[in-house]
Design an enzyme around this catalytic site. Structure first.
Site, short mmCIF file in Angstrom:
data_model
loop_
_atom_site.label_atom_id
_atom_site.label_comp_id
_atom_site.label_asym_id
_atom_site.label_seq_id
_atom_site.Cartn_x
_atom_site.Cartn_y
_atom_site.Cartn_z
N LYS A 81 -9.06 -7.53 2.45
CA LYS A 81 -7.72 -6.63 2.60
C LYS A 81 -6.68 -7.25 3.48
CE LYS A 81 -6.76 -2.14 5.02
NZ LYS A 81 -7.08 -0.98 5.97
N SER A 156 -6.68 3.67 4.67
CA SER A 156 -5.61 2.83 4.10
C SER A 156 -6.21 1.75 3.11
CB SER A 156 -4.95 2.04 5.15
OG SER A 156 -5.98 1.51 6.19
N SER A 180 -10.06 4.34 7.85
CA SER A 180 -9.58 3.51 6.46
C SER A 180 -10.69 2.64 5.78
CB SER A 180 -8.61 2.70 7.32
OG SER A 180 -7.40 3.51 7.49
#
Length: 490
Positions: A81, A156, A180
Protein backbone atom coordinates in the site's frame (compact mmCIF):
# COMPACT_ATOMS: atom_id res chain seq x y z
CA UNK A 1 -3.25 -15.89 -17.23
CA UNK A 2 -0.28 -17.95 -16.03
CA UNK A 3 -1.23 -20.70 -13.62
CA UNK A 4 1.51 -19.32 -11.33
CA UNK A 5 -0.82 -16.43 -10.49
CA UNK A 6 -3.59 -18.77 -9.31
CA UNK A 7 -1.54 -20.57 -6.66
CA UNK A 8 -1.54 -19.62 -3.00
CA UNK A 9 1.46 -17.89 -1.48
CA UNK A 10 2.12 -20.98 0.67
CA UNK A 11 2.18 -23.18 -2.44
CA UNK A 12 4.46 -20.79 -4.31
CA UNK A 13 6.86 -20.56 -1.37
CA UNK A 14 7.10 -24.35 -1.05
CA UNK A 15 7.78 -24.75 -4.77
CA UNK A 16 10.31 -21.90 -4.91
CA UNK A 17 12.21 -23.24 -1.91
CA UNK A 18 12.23 -26.74 -3.43
CA UNK A 19 13.55 -25.10 -6.64
CA UNK A 20 10.68 -26.55 -8.67
CA UNK A 21 9.98 -23.03 -9.91
CA UNK A 22 11.98 -19.83 -9.57
CA UNK A 23 11.09 -16.60 -7.84
CA UNK A 24 11.91 -14.79 -11.08
CA UNK A 25 9.31 -16.87 -12.94
CA UNK A 26 6.69 -16.18 -10.29
CA UNK A 27 7.48 -12.47 -10.13
CA UNK A 28 7.46 -12.12 -13.92
CA UNK A 29 4.12 -13.94 -14.13
CA UNK A 30 2.58 -11.41 -11.76
CA UNK A 31 4.17 -8.47 -13.58
CA UNK A 32 2.67 -9.83 -16.80
CA UNK A 33 -0.70 -10.07 -15.09
CA UNK A 34 -0.41 -6.45 -13.93
CA UNK A 35 0.33 -5.37 -17.50
CA UNK A 36 -2.67 -7.37 -18.71
CA UNK A 37 -5.41 -6.17 -16.34
CA UNK A 38 -4.37 -3.15 -14.32
CA UNK A 39 -5.07 -0.65 -17.06
CA UNK A 40 -8.74 -1.22 -16.28
CA UNK A 41 -8.54 -1.85 -12.52
CA UNK A 42 -6.01 0.83 -11.48
CA UNK A 43 -4.89 -1.15 -8.44
CA UNK A 44 -1.27 0.02 -8.70
CA UNK A 45 0.07 3.56 -8.54
CA UNK A 46 3.64 2.48 -9.22
CA UNK A 47 5.03 -0.80 -10.58
CA UNK A 48 8.67 -1.59 -9.76
CA UNK A 49 9.23 -4.45 -12.19
CA UNK A 50 13.00 -4.19 -12.55
CA UNK A 51 13.61 -3.88 -8.81
CA UNK A 52 11.21 -6.76 -8.06
CA UNK A 53 12.97 -9.03 -10.55
CA UNK A 54 16.35 -8.14 -9.03
CA UNK A 55 15.06 -9.10 -5.58
CA UNK A 56 13.62 -12.34 -6.99
CA UNK A 57 16.91 -13.19 -8.70
CA UNK A 58 18.76 -12.68 -5.42
CA UNK A 59 16.44 -15.19 -3.73
CA UNK A 60 16.99 -17.73 -6.52
CA UNK A 61 20.77 -17.27 -6.34
CA UNK A 62 20.81 -17.78 -2.58
CA UNK A 63 18.76 -20.97 -2.87
CA UNK A 64 20.99 -22.25 -5.68
CA UNK A 65 24.00 -21.69 -3.41
CA UNK A 66 22.42 -23.92 -0.80
CA UNK A 67 21.37 -21.17 1.59
CA UNK A 68 18.22 -21.55 3.67
CA UNK A 69 15.29 -19.33 2.66
CA UNK A 70 15.40 -15.95 4.39
CA UNK A 71 11.80 -16.51 5.53
CA UNK A 72 8.90 -18.90 4.88
CA UNK A 73 7.74 -16.48 2.14
CA UNK A 74 11.12 -15.78 0.53
CA UNK A 75 10.68 -15.35 -3.21
CA UNK A 76 6.92 -14.74 -3.14
CA UNK A 77 6.13 -11.26 -4.52
CA UNK A 78 3.88 -8.73 -2.82
CA UNK A 79 1.94 -5.49 -3.37
CA UNK A 80 2.55 -2.68 -0.86
CA UNK A 81 0.00 0.00 0.00
CA UNK A 82 1.35 3.41 -0.99
CA UNK A 83 1.35 4.71 2.56
CA UNK A 84 4.58 2.95 3.62
CA UNK A 85 7.82 4.73 2.78
CA UNK A 86 10.18 3.19 0.24
CA UNK A 87 13.53 4.57 -0.90
CA UNK A 88 13.28 3.11 -4.42
CA UNK A 89 9.67 4.04 -5.27
CA UNK A 90 7.56 7.16 -4.79
CA UNK A 91 5.42 7.38 -1.65
CA UNK A 92 2.38 9.48 -2.54
CA UNK A 93 -0.42 8.36 -0.20
CA UNK A 94 -2.55 8.84 -3.37
CA UNK A 95 -2.30 12.61 -2.86
CA UNK A 96 -1.22 15.41 -5.17
CA UNK A 97 0.60 17.00 -2.26
CA UNK A 98 3.12 14.11 -2.29
CA UNK A 99 3.18 13.45 -6.03
CA UNK A 100 6.56 11.96 -6.97
CA UNK A 101 7.95 12.25 -3.43
CA UNK A 102 10.86 9.92 -2.70
CA UNK A 103 11.41 9.00 0.93
CA UNK A 104 14.96 9.07 2.31
CA UNK A 105 14.26 5.94 4.37
CA UNK A 106 12.30 2.69 4.29
CA UNK A 107 9.45 1.99 6.67
CA UNK A 108 10.12 -0.81 9.16
CA UNK A 109 7.52 -2.95 7.36
CA UNK A 110 9.36 -2.33 4.07
CA UNK A 111 12.67 -3.26 5.70
CA UNK A 112 11.20 -6.48 7.11
CA UNK A 113 9.80 -7.45 3.70
CA UNK A 114 13.15 -6.89 2.01
CA UNK A 115 15.00 -8.84 4.72
CA UNK A 116 12.50 -11.69 4.29
CA UNK A 117 13.34 -11.96 0.59
CA UNK A 118 9.91 -10.80 -0.56
CA UNK A 119 10.02 -8.95 -3.91
CA UNK A 120 7.85 -5.80 -3.88
CA UNK A 121 5.90 -5.59 -7.14
CA UNK A 122 4.85 -1.99 -6.56
CA UNK A 123 2.75 0.44 -4.54
CA UNK A 124 -1.04 0.16 -4.54
CA UNK A 125 -3.80 2.74 -4.87
CA UNK A 126 -5.78 3.95 -1.87
CA UNK A 127 -8.06 6.70 -0.67
CA UNK A 128 -5.97 9.83 -0.19
CA UNK A 129 -4.06 9.59 3.10
CA UNK A 130 -6.19 6.50 3.89
CA UNK A 131 -9.37 8.57 4.28
CA UNK A 132 -12.30 6.81 2.66
CA UNK A 133 -14.15 3.55 2.16
CA UNK A 134 -14.12 3.21 -1.62
CA UNK A 135 -10.68 4.16 -3.05
CA UNK A 136 -12.52 6.86 -5.01
CA UNK A 137 -10.73 9.58 -3.05
CA UNK A 138 -7.39 8.85 -4.74
CA UNK A 139 -5.93 11.80 -6.63
CA UNK A 140 -4.91 9.30 -9.33
CA UNK A 141 -8.31 7.87 -10.13
CA UNK A 142 -10.46 5.18 -8.51
CA UNK A 143 -9.65 1.50 -8.30
CA UNK A 144 -12.30 -0.86 -9.68
CA UNK A 145 -13.55 -4.08 -8.09
CA UNK A 146 -12.40 -7.15 -10.09
CA UNK A 147 -15.73 -8.86 -9.35
CA UNK A 148 -17.62 -6.04 -11.11
CA UNK A 149 -15.63 -3.17 -12.55
CA UNK A 150 -18.56 -0.79 -12.17
CA UNK A 151 -18.28 -1.13 -8.37
CA UNK A 152 -15.88 0.06 -5.67
CA UNK A 153 -13.26 -2.31 -4.16
CA UNK A 154 -13.63 -0.91 -0.66
CA UNK A 155 -11.28 1.46 1.04
CA UNK A 156 -9.06 2.90 1.97
CA UNK A 157 -6.94 -0.06 0.84
CA UNK A 158 -8.91 -0.97 -2.27
CA UNK A 159 -5.77 -1.18 -4.40
CA UNK A 160 -4.21 -3.96 -2.33
CA UNK A 161 -7.49 -5.91 -2.19
CA UNK A 162 -8.12 -5.53 -5.92
CA UNK A 163 -4.56 -6.64 -6.70
CA UNK A 164 -5.16 -9.83 -4.72
CA UNK A 165 -8.61 -10.54 -6.14
CA UNK A 166 -7.42 -10.05 -9.73
CA UNK A 167 -4.36 -12.28 -9.23
CA UNK A 168 -1.93 -9.41 -9.76
CA UNK A 169 -0.22 -10.29 -6.47
CA UNK A 170 -0.39 -13.33 -4.15
CA UNK A 171 0.15 -11.16 -1.05
CA UNK A 172 -0.39 -7.54 -0.06
CA UNK A 173 0.13 -5.14 2.81
CA UNK A 174 -2.58 -2.74 3.93
CA UNK A 175 -3.33 -0.41 6.81
CA UNK A 176 -6.43 -0.29 8.96
CA UNK A 177 -7.61 2.87 10.75
CA UNK A 178 -11.33 2.10 10.92
CA UNK A 179 -11.63 -0.93 8.65
CA UNK A 180 -9.37 -0.15 5.70
CA UNK A 181 -7.96 -3.68 5.48
CA UNK A 182 -11.09 -5.60 6.42
CA UNK A 183 -13.80 -3.81 4.44
CA UNK A 184 -11.91 -4.08 1.10
CA UNK A 185 -11.19 -7.74 1.89
CA UNK A 186 -14.90 -8.36 2.45
CA UNK A 187 -16.05 -6.82 -0.82
CA UNK A 188 -13.35 -8.52 -2.93
CA UNK A 189 -13.52 -12.02 -1.37
CA UNK A 190 -10.00 -11.84 0.05
CA UNK A 191 -8.60 -12.15 3.58
CA UNK A 192 -7.31 -9.24 5.64
CA UNK A 193 -6.19 -8.85 9.24
CA UNK A 194 -5.87 -5.80 11.48
CA UNK A 195 -3.35 -6.99 14.09
CA UNK A 196 -3.38 -5.86 17.72
CA UNK A 197 -2.46 -2.18 17.86
CA UNK A 198 1.26 -1.77 18.48
CA UNK A 199 2.35 -5.19 17.19
CA UNK A 200 3.25 -4.10 13.63
CA UNK A 201 5.56 -1.09 13.50
CA UNK A 202 4.18 2.26 12.34
CA UNK A 203 7.67 3.66 11.70
CA UNK A 204 7.56 4.91 8.11
CA UNK A 205 3.79 4.58 7.90
CA UNK A 206 2.50 8.02 6.89
CA UNK A 207 0.11 8.83 9.71
CA UNK A 208 -3.61 9.34 9.30
CA UNK A 209 -4.81 8.89 12.89
CA UNK A 210 -1.91 7.73 15.02
CA UNK A 211 -3.88 6.05 17.82
CA UNK A 212 -5.91 4.03 15.30
CA UNK A 213 -3.60 3.25 12.35
CA UNK A 214 -2.27 -0.29 12.11
CA UNK A 215 -0.46 -2.03 9.27
CA UNK A 216 -1.51 -5.58 8.50
CA UNK A 217 -1.32 -8.55 6.13
CA UNK A 218 -3.66 -9.38 3.25
CA UNK A 219 -3.92 -12.59 1.23
CA UNK A 220 -6.27 -14.91 -0.59
CA UNK A 221 -6.21 -17.54 2.16
CA UNK A 222 -6.01 -17.46 5.94
CA UNK A 223 -2.70 -19.37 5.96
CA UNK A 224 -1.10 -16.99 3.45
CA UNK A 225 -2.19 -14.05 5.60
CA UNK A 226 -0.80 -15.71 8.73
CA UNK A 227 2.58 -16.32 7.08
CA UNK A 228 2.81 -12.66 6.13
CA UNK A 229 1.64 -11.57 9.59
CA UNK A 230 4.63 -13.30 11.20
CA UNK A 231 7.01 -11.59 8.75
CA UNK A 232 5.90 -8.02 9.51
CA UNK A 233 5.02 -8.23 13.23
CA UNK A 234 7.40 -7.59 16.10
CA UNK A 235 8.75 -4.93 18.44
CA UNK A 236 10.37 -1.83 16.94
CA UNK A 237 12.10 0.68 19.25
CA UNK A 238 11.70 3.37 16.56
CA UNK A 239 7.91 3.27 17.04
CA UNK A 240 6.88 4.76 20.39
CA UNK A 241 3.60 2.80 20.31
CA UNK A 242 5.27 -0.56 19.59
CA UNK A 243 4.60 -3.30 22.14
CA UNK A 244 7.56 -5.39 23.28
CA UNK A 245 5.69 -8.70 23.37
CA UNK A 246 6.05 -12.03 21.57
CA UNK A 247 4.35 -12.35 18.18
CA UNK A 248 1.28 -14.58 18.62
CA UNK A 249 1.69 -18.02 16.94
CA UNK A 250 -0.64 -17.19 14.07
CA UNK A 251 0.75 -19.68 11.53
CA UNK A 252 0.48 -22.55 13.98
CA UNK A 253 -3.08 -21.44 14.77
CA UNK A 254 -4.02 -21.30 11.08
CA UNK A 255 -2.69 -24.81 10.48
CA UNK A 256 -4.53 -26.08 13.55
CA UNK A 257 -7.74 -24.40 12.49
CA UNK A 258 -7.61 -25.92 9.02
CA UNK A 259 -8.22 -29.30 10.66
CA UNK A 260 -11.77 -28.06 11.19
CA UNK A 261 -12.34 -28.62 14.91
CA UNK A 262 -13.65 -25.71 16.99
CA UNK A 263 -14.89 -27.73 19.95
CA UNK A 264 -14.29 -25.78 23.15
CA UNK A 265 -14.27 -22.42 21.36
CA UNK A 266 -16.92 -19.92 22.48
CA UNK A 267 -18.09 -17.52 19.77
CA UNK A 268 -20.08 -14.38 20.56
CA UNK A 269 -22.48 -12.82 18.06
CA UNK A 270 -22.56 -9.08 18.77
CA UNK A 271 -26.18 -8.04 19.08
CA UNK A 272 -25.44 -4.41 18.16
CA UNK A 273 -23.70 -5.46 14.91
CA UNK A 274 -26.66 -7.42 13.53
CA UNK A 275 -29.38 -5.04 12.37
CA UNK A 276 -32.37 -5.10 10.05
CA UNK A 277 -30.88 -2.00 8.44
CA UNK A 278 -28.07 -4.15 7.01
CA UNK A 279 -28.41 -5.45 3.46
CA UNK A 280 -30.51 -8.67 3.54
CA UNK A 281 -27.92 -10.67 1.60
CA UNK A 282 -25.23 -9.67 4.09
CA UNK A 283 -27.31 -10.87 7.04
CA UNK A 284 -28.19 -14.12 5.27
CA UNK A 285 -24.51 -14.80 4.55
CA UNK A 286 -23.57 -14.00 8.15
CA UNK A 287 -26.26 -16.27 9.61
CA UNK A 288 -25.07 -19.08 7.33
CA UNK A 289 -21.49 -18.53 8.50
CA UNK A 290 -22.55 -18.74 12.15
CA UNK A 291 -24.28 -22.04 11.37
CA UNK A 292 -21.00 -23.35 9.92
CA UNK A 293 -19.15 -22.38 13.11
CA UNK A 294 -21.73 -24.32 15.13
CA UNK A 295 -21.27 -27.34 12.88
CA UNK A 296 -17.53 -27.16 13.57
CA UNK A 297 -18.23 -27.57 17.28
CA UNK A 298 -18.11 -23.97 18.45
CA UNK A 299 -20.50 -22.82 21.14
CA UNK A 300 -22.29 -19.73 19.83
CA UNK A 301 -23.95 -17.20 22.15
CA UNK A 302 -25.31 -13.68 21.72
CA UNK A 303 -23.46 -10.91 23.56
CA UNK A 304 -24.31 -7.25 24.00
CA UNK A 305 -21.87 -4.37 23.60
CA UNK A 306 -24.25 -1.47 24.25
CA UNK A 307 -21.83 1.38 23.61
CA UNK A 308 -21.07 0.19 20.07
CA UNK A 309 -24.14 2.27 19.19
CA UNK A 310 -21.98 5.35 19.71
CA UNK A 311 -18.92 3.98 17.94
CA UNK A 312 -19.48 5.72 14.61
CA UNK A 313 -19.86 9.28 15.95
CA UNK A 314 -17.03 8.71 18.42
CA UNK A 315 -14.71 7.45 15.68
CA UNK A 316 -15.57 10.32 13.36
CA UNK A 317 -14.49 12.78 16.05
CA UNK A 318 -11.33 11.01 17.23
CA UNK A 319 -10.03 10.20 13.76
CA UNK A 320 -10.47 13.67 12.14
CA UNK A 321 -9.00 15.30 15.24
CA UNK A 322 -5.82 13.27 14.84
CA UNK A 323 -5.88 13.90 11.08
CA UNK A 324 -6.01 17.65 11.69
CA UNK A 325 -2.91 17.42 13.86
CA UNK A 326 -0.95 14.96 11.70
CA UNK A 327 -1.55 16.67 8.37
CA UNK A 328 -0.40 20.03 9.72
CA UNK A 329 3.10 18.86 8.76
CA UNK A 330 2.26 19.34 5.07
CA UNK A 331 3.07 23.03 5.14
CA UNK A 332 4.97 23.48 1.83
CA UNK A 333 8.15 24.17 3.80
CA UNK A 334 9.72 20.74 4.22
CA UNK A 335 8.71 18.34 1.43
CA UNK A 336 6.09 17.68 -1.19
CA UNK A 337 4.12 20.12 -3.31
CA UNK A 338 4.83 23.85 -3.11
CA UNK A 339 2.48 26.32 -4.84
CA UNK A 340 3.04 30.07 -5.26
CA UNK A 341 6.70 30.05 -4.23
CA UNK A 342 7.69 32.80 -6.68
CA UNK A 343 8.78 35.44 -4.20
CA UNK A 344 5.52 37.37 -4.36
CA UNK A 345 3.69 35.53 -1.59
CA UNK A 346 4.28 35.18 2.14
CA UNK A 347 5.10 31.83 3.70
CA UNK A 348 1.59 31.71 5.12
CA UNK A 349 0.10 32.32 1.67
CA UNK A 350 2.30 29.64 0.09
CA UNK A 351 1.19 27.17 2.74
CA UNK A 352 -2.50 27.98 2.24
CA UNK A 353 -2.24 27.79 -1.56
CA UNK A 354 -0.32 24.51 -1.39
CA UNK A 355 -2.78 22.83 0.95
CA UNK A 356 -5.74 24.08 -1.10
CA UNK A 357 -4.25 22.66 -4.29
CA UNK A 358 -2.69 19.53 -2.82
CA UNK A 359 -5.42 18.04 -0.62
CA UNK A 360 -8.59 16.50 -2.01
CA UNK A 361 -12.15 17.20 -0.81
CA UNK A 362 -12.41 14.35 1.72
CA UNK A 363 -9.07 15.17 3.33
CA UNK A 364 -10.09 18.83 3.61
CA UNK A 365 -13.42 17.80 5.11
CA UNK A 366 -11.77 15.72 7.84
CA UNK A 367 -9.17 18.39 8.60
CA UNK A 368 -11.97 20.91 9.11
CA UNK A 369 -14.00 18.55 11.30
CA UNK A 370 -10.95 17.75 13.40
CA UNK A 371 -9.84 21.34 13.76
CA UNK A 372 -13.33 22.30 14.91
CA UNK A 373 -13.50 19.40 17.40
CA UNK A 374 -10.14 20.41 18.89
CA UNK A 375 -10.89 24.13 19.10
CA UNK A 376 -10.83 25.67 22.56
CA UNK A 377 -14.56 26.18 22.88
CA UNK A 378 -15.54 22.68 21.77
CA UNK A 379 -12.71 20.36 22.87
CA UNK A 380 -14.49 18.98 25.95
CA UNK A 381 -17.88 18.88 24.28
CA UNK A 382 -16.73 16.91 21.24
CA UNK A 383 -13.25 15.36 21.38
CA UNK A 384 -13.32 14.85 25.14
CA UNK A 385 -16.71 13.13 24.99
CA UNK A 386 -15.54 10.93 22.11
CA UNK A 387 -12.59 9.72 24.18
CA UNK A 388 -14.98 8.77 26.99
CA UNK A 389 -17.08 6.74 24.56
CA UNK A 390 -13.89 5.08 23.32
CA UNK A 391 -13.18 3.92 26.86
CA UNK A 392 -16.73 2.58 27.24
CA UNK A 393 -16.40 0.61 24.00
CA UNK A 394 -13.16 -0.94 25.23
CA UNK A 395 -14.94 -1.96 28.45
CA UNK A 396 -17.75 -3.51 26.41
CA UNK A 397 -15.14 -5.66 24.69
CA UNK A 398 -13.56 -6.62 28.02
CA UNK A 399 -16.91 -7.78 29.41
CA UNK A 400 -17.69 -9.70 26.24
CA UNK A 401 -14.37 -11.56 26.32
CA UNK A 402 -15.10 -12.70 29.86
CA UNK A 403 -17.85 -14.81 28.26
CA UNK A 404 -16.40 -15.81 24.87
CA UNK A 405 -13.12 -16.41 23.05
CA UNK A 406 -13.93 -14.48 19.87
CA UNK A 407 -16.67 -12.20 18.58
CA UNK A 408 -18.17 -12.31 15.09
CA UNK A 409 -20.18 -9.94 12.91
CA UNK A 410 -20.59 -9.05 9.25
CA UNK A 411 -17.50 -7.15 8.10
CA UNK A 412 -19.58 -4.51 6.36
CA UNK A 413 -23.34 -3.87 6.42
CA UNK A 414 -23.32 -3.58 2.62
CA UNK A 415 -21.90 -5.17 -0.50
CA UNK A 416 -19.80 -2.87 -2.73
CA UNK A 417 -21.79 -0.05 -4.27
CA UNK A 418 -21.50 1.45 -7.73
CA UNK A 419 -18.65 3.85 -8.43
CA UNK A 420 -19.82 7.41 -7.83
CA UNK A 421 -22.97 6.35 -5.97
CA UNK A 422 -21.95 7.76 -2.57
CA UNK A 423 -19.28 10.31 -3.49
CA UNK A 424 -21.60 13.20 -2.69
CA UNK A 425 -22.99 11.58 0.47
CA UNK A 426 -20.04 11.06 2.84
CA UNK A 427 -22.27 10.11 5.77
CA UNK A 428 -23.69 7.17 3.79
CA UNK A 429 -20.15 6.06 3.00
CA UNK A 430 -19.06 6.36 6.64
CA UNK A 431 -21.70 3.75 7.57
CA UNK A 432 -19.64 1.08 5.82
CA UNK A 433 -17.22 1.27 8.78
CA UNK A 434 -19.96 0.53 11.31
CA UNK A 435 -18.85 -3.04 12.11
CA UNK A 436 -15.09 -2.58 11.83
CA UNK A 437 -14.27 0.62 13.70
CA UNK A 438 -14.99 -0.61 17.28
CA UNK A 439 -11.86 -2.80 17.23
CA UNK A 440 -9.74 0.15 16.12
CA UNK A 441 -11.07 2.26 18.98
CA UNK A 442 -10.17 -0.56 21.40
CA UNK A 443 -6.86 -1.52 19.76
CA UNK A 444 -7.94 -5.14 19.34
CA UNK A 445 -7.21 -7.52 16.44
CA UNK A 446 -9.80 -8.48 13.84
CA UNK A 447 -9.95 -10.36 10.55
CA UNK A 448 -12.26 -10.54 7.54
CA UNK A 449 -12.73 -13.90 5.81
CA UNK A 450 -14.87 -14.38 2.69
CA UNK A 451 -18.29 -15.78 3.59
CA UNK A 452 -19.83 -16.18 0.17
CA UNK A 453 -21.76 -14.08 -2.32
CA UNK A 454 -24.79 -11.98 -1.47
CA UNK A 455 -28.15 -13.25 -2.69
CA UNK A 456 -29.00 -9.60 -3.45
CA UNK A 457 -26.45 -8.86 -6.15
CA UNK A 458 -23.95 -11.74 -6.30
CA UNK A 459 -21.18 -9.63 -4.77
CA UNK A 460 -18.73 -10.83 -2.08
CA UNK A 461 -19.52 -10.67 1.63
CA UNK A 462 -17.13 -11.00 4.58
CA UNK A 463 -17.28 -12.56 8.03
CA UNK A 464 -15.50 -10.47 10.67
CA UNK A 465 -13.77 -12.30 13.54
CA UNK A 466 -12.57 -10.27 16.55
CA UNK A 467 -10.36 -11.25 19.49
CA UNK A 468 -8.84 -9.70 22.63
CA UNK A 469 -5.59 -7.74 22.41
CA UNK A 470 -2.58 -9.98 21.70
CA UNK A 471 -4.84 -12.96 20.95
CA UNK A 472 -4.43 -12.61 17.18
CA UNK A 473 -3.89 -16.38 16.92
CA UNK A 474 -7.55 -16.95 17.81
CA UNK A 475 -8.55 -15.11 14.64
CA UNK A 476 -6.48 -17.45 12.52
CA UNK A 477 -7.69 -20.63 14.18
CA UNK A 478 -11.36 -19.73 13.76
CA UNK A 479 -10.83 -18.15 10.34
CA UNK A 480 -8.97 -21.15 8.94
CA UNK A 481 -11.54 -23.59 10.31
CA UNK A 482 -14.37 -21.60 8.77
CA UNK A 483 -12.51 -21.21 5.46
CA UNK A 484 -11.93 -24.96 5.19
CA UNK A 485 -15.55 -25.81 5.98
CA UNK A 486 -16.96 -23.08 3.73
CA UNK A 487 -15.15 -24.25 0.63
CA UNK A 488 -14.37 -22.16 -2.46
CA UNK A 489 -16.25 -18.95 -3.24
CA UNK A 490 -18.03 -19.29 -6.60
Amino acid sequence: MSDLTTRTAAELAQQIHAREISSVEVTQAHLDRIAEVDGELNAFLHVAGERALEAAAAVDAALAAGEAPASPLAGVPLALKDVFTTTDMPTTCASKILEGWMSPYDATVTTKLRAAGIPILGKTNMDEFAMGSSTENSAYGPTRNPWDTTRIPGGSGGGSAAALASRQAPLAIGTDTGGSIRQPAAVTATVGTKPTYGTVSRYGLVACASSLDQGGPCGRTVLDTALLHEVIAGYDPRDSTSRDVPVPPVVEAARRGAAGDLRGVKVGVVKELHSDSYQPGVLASFDAAVAVLKDLGAEVVEVSCPHFEYGLPSYYLVMPSEVSSNLARFDAMRYGLRVGDDGTHSAEQVMAMTRAAGFGPEVKRRIMIGTYALSAGYYDEYYGQALKVRTLIARDFDRAYEQVDVLVSPTSPFTPWKLGEKVDDPLAMYLSDLCTLPTNLAGHPAMSVPSGLSKDDGMPVGLQIMAPALADDRLYRVGAAYEAARGPIA
